[in-house]
Structure formats: structure tokens, C-alpha cells
Design a protein around this motif. Structure first.
Motif, PDB file in Angstrom:
ATOM      1  N   UNK A 413      24.325   9.604  60.364  1.00  0.00           N
ATOM      2  CA  UNK A 413      25.755   9.792  60.637  1.00  0.00           C
ATOM      3  C   UNK A 413      26.578   9.626  59.366  1.00  0.00           C
ATOM      4  N   UNK A 414      26.219   8.638  58.548  1.00  0.00           N
ATOM      5  CA  UNK A 414      26.915   8.433  57.280  1.00  0.00           C
ATOM      6  C   UNK A 414      26.784   9.674  56.392  1.00  0.00           C
ATOM      7  N   UNK A 415      25.557  10.196  56.276  1.00  0.00           N
ATOM      8  CA  UNK A 415      25.349  11.401  55.471  1.00  0.00           C
ATOM      9  C   UNK A 415      26.189  12.565  56.010  1.00  0.00           C
ATOM     10  N   UNK A 416      26.177  12.730  57.321  1.00  0.00           N
ATOM     11  CA  UNK A 416      26.865  13.879  57.906  1.00  0.00           C
ATOM     12  C   UNK A 416      28.379  13.716  57.846  1.00  0.00           C
ATOM     13  N   UNK A 417      28.860  12.488  57.780  1.00  0.00           N
ATOM     14  CA  UNK A 417      30.299  12.264  57.605  1.00  0.00           C
ATOM     15  C   UNK A 417      30.752  12.765  56.232  1.00  0.00           C
ATOM     16  N   UNK A 418      29.858  12.667  55.253  1.00  0.00           N
ATOM     17  CA  UNK A 418      30.185  13.102  53.892  1.00  0.00           C
ATOM     18  C   UNK A 418      30.091  14.616  53.734  1.00  0.00           C
ATOM     19  N   UNK A 419      29.151  15.251  54.447  1.00  0.00           N
ATOM     20  CA  UNK A 419      28.893  16.673  54.185  1.00  0.00           C
ATOM     21  C   UNK A 419      29.107  17.577  55.396  1.00  0.00           C
ATOM     22  N   UNK A 420      29.365  16.997  56.575  1.00  0.00           N
ATOM     23  CA  UNK A 420      29.523  17.818  57.772  1.00  0.00           C
ATOM     24  C   UNK A 420      30.640  17.309  58.643  1.00  0.00           C
ATOM     25  N   UNK A 421      30.394  17.362  59.966  1.00  0.00           N
ATOM     26  CA  UNK A 421      31.428  16.889  60.886  1.00  0.00           C
ATOM     27  C   UNK A 421      31.068  15.564  61.546  1.00  0.00           C
TER      28      UNK A 421
END
Length: 600
Positions: A413-421
């Protein structure tokens, strides 16, 4: 563009619009639960059945194009959202579409449509159905550079593909012939749209206003889902059409030269109202377009269609489509022009409904009550493959892998907060938890006998069904397609469904390779595009050696390689900032975590 609507509730709007279709054309039936409109007698006809569909908001496409001589059935999603694969599967395999000659599925080139219709096609094939899928991309508003691996969007020209393929199907042609001519039509066609503003979606609180299009400007290349166009012009209608035709037909524009214009060959021109242009203006637009085609390109279309065929709700715009009438090679009056001219009894096409059809109204099955609607697909039990897995150890292994995915949710989730939704980790966790629930139901040994087994293909297909229902978004569709194809691969690897044979690493490898090939038909993602495929491809490739531990390591390395990799597919492409340079792809991390859990 107006933000005021007579029906502002989007769910009620779609449901009530579909409910009108069987009342307006008594030859069709509505399955309201699955948003399927289909020819009432399709199950008794001896022809290839034609299926299309997509998000609502493009009416009369595609529900109002269901009728004799055109579509057999249409599947609708919510506004601007693809229908689910389960809706499409029920259409293909159920009472809505059946018969020995097969099913031709035609969809526009949008990720959600391609994945969900593709998933349904694979599931139907896995059950022995004859199905072919054609994807239409005709929009010159998206050039090669912008389109990348995804390619051109499908817009109004899709209606011409549907009409020609539908007439050919009615003539008794084979599935191969219908699919071939549908592709030929799509390959000889180009379209582009222009609009004064974006449309307004009912039920949305935010007002899309002019959508960034200033007063006095026209946006060229705008998509039918409110996607931004390629350029804004402060232009008159003549200069706007001049620009549109140049984007469609200029051979020197290497980014958009999709179409080889030959003035000596016959053409059809479609002038399509995107929803908010008056009939008076449409006629003026037609006059200008025809004048410029003749003066600038020496083209005099043999057929001119001007009207409302594929809309974008209330968008104040129009699109132009030019179709070159290529040789079908079929003879017998089955050339493109004859097929386009052939009668079609659908309220979204120009031919009127006959008195004989209206007389069916009193006896027509046109209910909108889900309790009394004709079922569109039987609930089928997955077919066994004869390949077995030990229940106890399989449950233990899968539980370990799924718990690893759940534990990784905060990091993903942390990764996707930076690069996605930000929803990748939650989606994976939700899917993993749903699969664990399934395992507790179907992998519970009836005794302490450790020799109890379960059919491998049945287990994989059951998991695929859970993934489809519990994981939304693109990744859910990708996983479901892969798992359905994996089940089909296991069945094809088995010589018999009656004998019970343990699955070997070699069997898994062959089935995984087959599954990956099937998935690759529905997504252009390949290693290097920064997607979950960066971990999946190396895992499947390494499995050819039969060493799961080594394959899991390759998946991990593939996921790690995405750190610093610029995305060419997925939502990351549109997200600003440099987050992608700091973290790996969240989807690839999820895949690597799962397969690592398989080896403990």
C-alpha cells in the motif's frame, strides 16, 4: 454541456434505459440482473452469434443495436465502466447466446473491456465453447507515441464493424469468416472526434464544467469517456474539419498514418453525433465534411451515414469515420457494401421495425423483473482434469503463501500510494482473504487420512472465481484471466479425466506457460513495463526447470528490477512525481511475495 439531468441517479438511469429496449423492439429480451439485451429467438437460430457491449453512456451503442441482422446480444456495464466478466460469460454460455456455429465477440479497445470480455472468452473456451474475439481500435486522435502498447481507442467506427459482421453472420457464414471480415473492416477504417466541451456524468457532484475547453475553442481527439484530446483549436467548423481529416488521412503524419487512402476505391462516411449536437448542426457538419473530402482528397463516399450511433452522454461534439470497402473475397453478394446495406431490425440502426415484429409485442417476454427473467447461463460445475493434489499439503502451502501476501499489505500500500492510487495492497489482501475462506471450505479433509486429494484444475478454477468476485480493478482481471487459463492448461495437459494422476512440476510448467500465453493476448504488458508481469514472466520461465525455489527467486529479482523503472502501462503512467524511481512496482512485489510463500 449541461450538468442537469431528468434522471440524476446513474444506477436508475442505466436500469430504466435498458428496460425500455424490449418495449421499443419486441424481438429482444432483457435480463436486467446481468444487464444483457438479446434476441428472444437467438437460442433457436442457426448462425454465428454476435456479442458486443461495454460501459453505458454510449447509446444507442450497444443495447439498441441488438436485432435481426446485427447484434445477437449486448452486455452493459455502469456508466463508462466495463461489464464484469461474469456478466459476459453468462451471456456467451447462456440462453442469451447459444448454438453450434459459435460466438463472435466484438469490443472496443479499452483496458477494462478487453480484460473483462477476454476473461469471459477464456472461461467459455475452457468449457468447450467456440468463441472468437475482435478488438476494434479506430481513433486517430491517439497517435502511436501516445497509444504505445495499448494502441488506438475504439470509437464510433465499431458500429460499422458490428453491422457488417452481423449481416454476414445472418447470411450463414462460419465463425472464421465472420471474425476475418470483422477484422478486415476494422483494419480499413479510421475515426476522430471533436467537441466543444466534456460531457457531464449523472450523479457526479463535481461539475466537469467546460472540461478545460474555453469558450470559442474546440478540442480535437477527445475520447468517449471524457478523456482529454490531443489539441485545442480556436477555430471555425471548416478549419476544424480540415484538421480532423488531416489527422485521419495525411500520409506524412507518421504518428497517425494508420489509413492508406485511395480515392479510386469506394468509401463509406459515418458522421456520428456524440450526444449533444442538434440535428440541424449535424446536417451542416455533414455538408462541410463531404465538401472537403471531395475537394481535398477526391473522395465521394458511396454511402453516407449521419446520425447518432455512439455517444458520450451529452457531449456537444461529433466524430468522423471513413471506411474503405475492402474486398472480402467471399463472393455471393457478401461484399462490405451489400453487408452494410442488408436489412437490420434494431432501433439503433436506420431500418424500421416491421409490423410483423410489432405484432409480437403482446406475447413478448420483456419483463424487467429479475425473478422472472429468462436465465442467461446455467451454473456449471468445473470439469475435472484427472490431475490430483494432496489436500493437506496443498492447503498448508497455499495458506502460507496467502498469509505472506496479507502481511505485505502495508508495504505494498505504501508503494502504491507513491506511484498509483493506493489500492493495490488492499485489493491483494482482500483477494487473499477470500481465497483462504474458500480453502477452508473445499480443502478440509474428511478424516486424518493424508492421502486425500482434490482435482488440480477444479481447485484452480474455484480460486479464479473467488479472485474475480473479490478483487476489482485491472489486477483482479489479470489474475482471473491467468487462473482460468491455468485451469484450461491443466485440463489440456491431462490425457484422461477418469484416471487420477498426481500433478508433476513438468505439468505445472506446461500449464503455466499456456496460461501466460493466454494472458498475453489480453494485455500488452511485458517485462520492462513496470507491472506485475515483471515478476510473473521470469517465474513462469524459470519453472521450466522444475525448481519452484529457483523460480521464486527469479520472481523476486524481477520485482526488484522494477525499482527505478519508468512505467509504460497502468495508472503509474499518469501519476506525477518521481515515486517510481524510489520503489518497486507494487503488483510485482505482490506476485513475488506469493510465490516466495509457496516455498516457505
Amino acid at each position: 454541456m449541461s450538468s442537469k439531468h431528468f434522471i440524476s441517479d446513474p444506477t436508475r438511469l442505466v436500469d430504466s434505459a435498458l428496460a425500455a429496449l424490449p418495449k421499443l423492439n419486441p424481438s429482444v429480451t432483457l435480463d436486467p440482473e446481468n444487464k444483457i439485451v438479446y434476441l428472444s429467438d437467438s437460442h433457436t437460430s442457426d448462425q454465428v452469434n454476435l456479442v458486443s457491449g461495454g460501459g453505458s453512456g454510449h447509446e444507442p451503442s450497444f443495447g439498441a443495436l441488438v436485432g435481426s441482422g446485427i447484434l445477437t446480444a449486448s452486455v452493459a456495464g455502469t456508466i463508462f465502466a466495463s461489464p464484469s466478466a461474469e456478466q459476459v460469460r453468462r451471456c456467451i454460455l447462456g440462453a442469451a447466446v447459444s448454438g453450434e456455429k459459435g460466438v463472435c465477440v466484438i469490443v472496443m479497445n479499452y483496458t477494462g473491456d478487453v480484460l473483462n470480455f477476454g476473461m469471459a472468452v477464456e472461461k467459455a473456451k475452457a468449457r468447450g465453447a467456440k468463441v472468437e474475439m475482435i478488438v476494434v481500435g479506430d481513433d486517430a486522435g491517439v497517435g502511436r507515441k501516445a497509444g504505445g502498447k495499448v494502441g488506438r481507442r475504439g470509437i464510433a467506427g465499431t458500429v460499422l464493424v458490428v453491422k457488417i459482421a452481423g449481416a454476414l453472420a445472418k447470411s450463414g457464414a462460419s465463425l472464421d469468416e465472420v471474425g476475418k471480415i470483422a477484422r478486415l473492416t476494422a483494419d480499413n477504417m479510421v475515426s476522430i472526434g471533436a467537441s466543444l466541451s466534456h460531457c457531464h456524468v449523472p450523479g457526479r457532484v463535481e461539475d466537469s464544467g467546460e472540461g478545460g475547453v474555453k469558450y470559442g475553442e474546440i478540442e480535437i481527439g477527445m475520447g468517449i469517456h471524457n478523456e482529454a484530446g490531443s489539441e485545442h483549436l480556436s477555430a471555425s467548423l471548416p478549419s476544424t474539419i480540415k484538421t480532423m481529416l488531416a489527422r485521419m488521412l495525411d500520409p506524412s503524419d507518421s504518428d497517425r498514418a494508420f489509413f492508406c487512402l485511395s480515392a479510386s476505391e469506394p468509401h463509406v462516411l459515418l458522421i456520428n453525433n456524440l450526444g449533444g449536437v442538434s440535428v440541424l448542426e449535424m446536417s451542416g457538419i455533414a455538408t462541410e465534411a463531404l465538401s472537403q473530402l471531395e475537394s481535398d482528397y477526391n473522395v465521394k463516399p458511396v454511402r453516407i451515414l449521419c446520425g447518432t450511433y455512439m455517444t458520450s452522454l451529452n457531449m456537444p461534439g461529433f466524430s468522423l469515420t471513413l471506411l474503405k470497402l475492402a474486398d472480402t473475397g467471399l463472393g455471393g453478394g457478401k461484399d462490405m457494401l451489400n453487408l452494410l446495406d442488408a436489412p437490420a431490425e434494431a432501433i439503433g440502426w436506420t431500418a424500421p421495425v416491421t409490423p410483423e415484429t410489432w405484432s409480437k409485442q403482446s406475447s413478448s417476454s420483456s419483463t424487467t423483473d429479475p425473478a422472472t427473467a429468462k436465465p442467461t447461463a446455467p451454473e456449471e460445475k468445473p470439469q475435472p482434469s484427472g490431475l490430483t493434489l494432496p489436500i493437506a499439503s496443498t492447503k498448508e502451502t497455499l495458506t502460507c503463501a496467502l498469509n505472506r501476501v496479507i502481511a505485505a499489505e502495508p508495504q505494498i500500500t505504501h508503494y502504491d500510494t507513491l506511484v498509483g492510487d493506493g489500492d493495490c495492497g488492499i485489493g491483494l489482501k482482500r483477494g487473499a482473504e477470500a481465497i483462504l475462506d474458500l480453502l477452508n471450505k473445499i480443502l478440509s479433509p474428511s478424516s486424518t487420512d493424508n492421502s486425500e486429494t482434490i482435482d488440480a484444475a477444479i481447485l484452480v478454477q474455484e480460486i479464479a472465481g473467488v479472485v474475480e468476485m473479490s478483487m476489482d480493478g485491472t489486477s483482479g482481471a489479470l489474475y482471473a484471466i491467468f487462473l482460468n487459463a491455468l485451469a484450461a492448461g491443466l485440463r489440456s495437459s491431462s490425457s484422461s479425466t477418469s484416471s487420477q494422476t498426481p500433478v508433476t512440476p513438468q505439468t505445472w510448467s506446461a500449464a503455466l506457460s499456456s496460461s501466460l500465453a493466454s494472458l498475453s493476448k489480453y494485455t500488452p504488458a511485458r517485462p520492462g513495463d513496470r507491472t506485475l508481469v515483471d515478476a510473473l514472466f521470469p517465474f513462469v520461465e524459470a519453472m521450466k526447470e522444475g525448481d519452484v525455489k529457483a523460480a521464486a527467486q527469479k520472481a523476486k529479482e524481477g520485482a526488484e528490477s522494477t525499482k527505478g523503472m519508468r512505467a509504460s502501462l497502468g495508472r503509474t503512467v499518469y501519476v506525477g512525481g518521481e515515486g517510481w524511481s524510489e520503489v518497486p512496482d507494487p503488483g510485482a512485489v505482490g506476485v513475488a511475495g506469493f510465490v516466495a510463500g509457496l516455498v516457505g
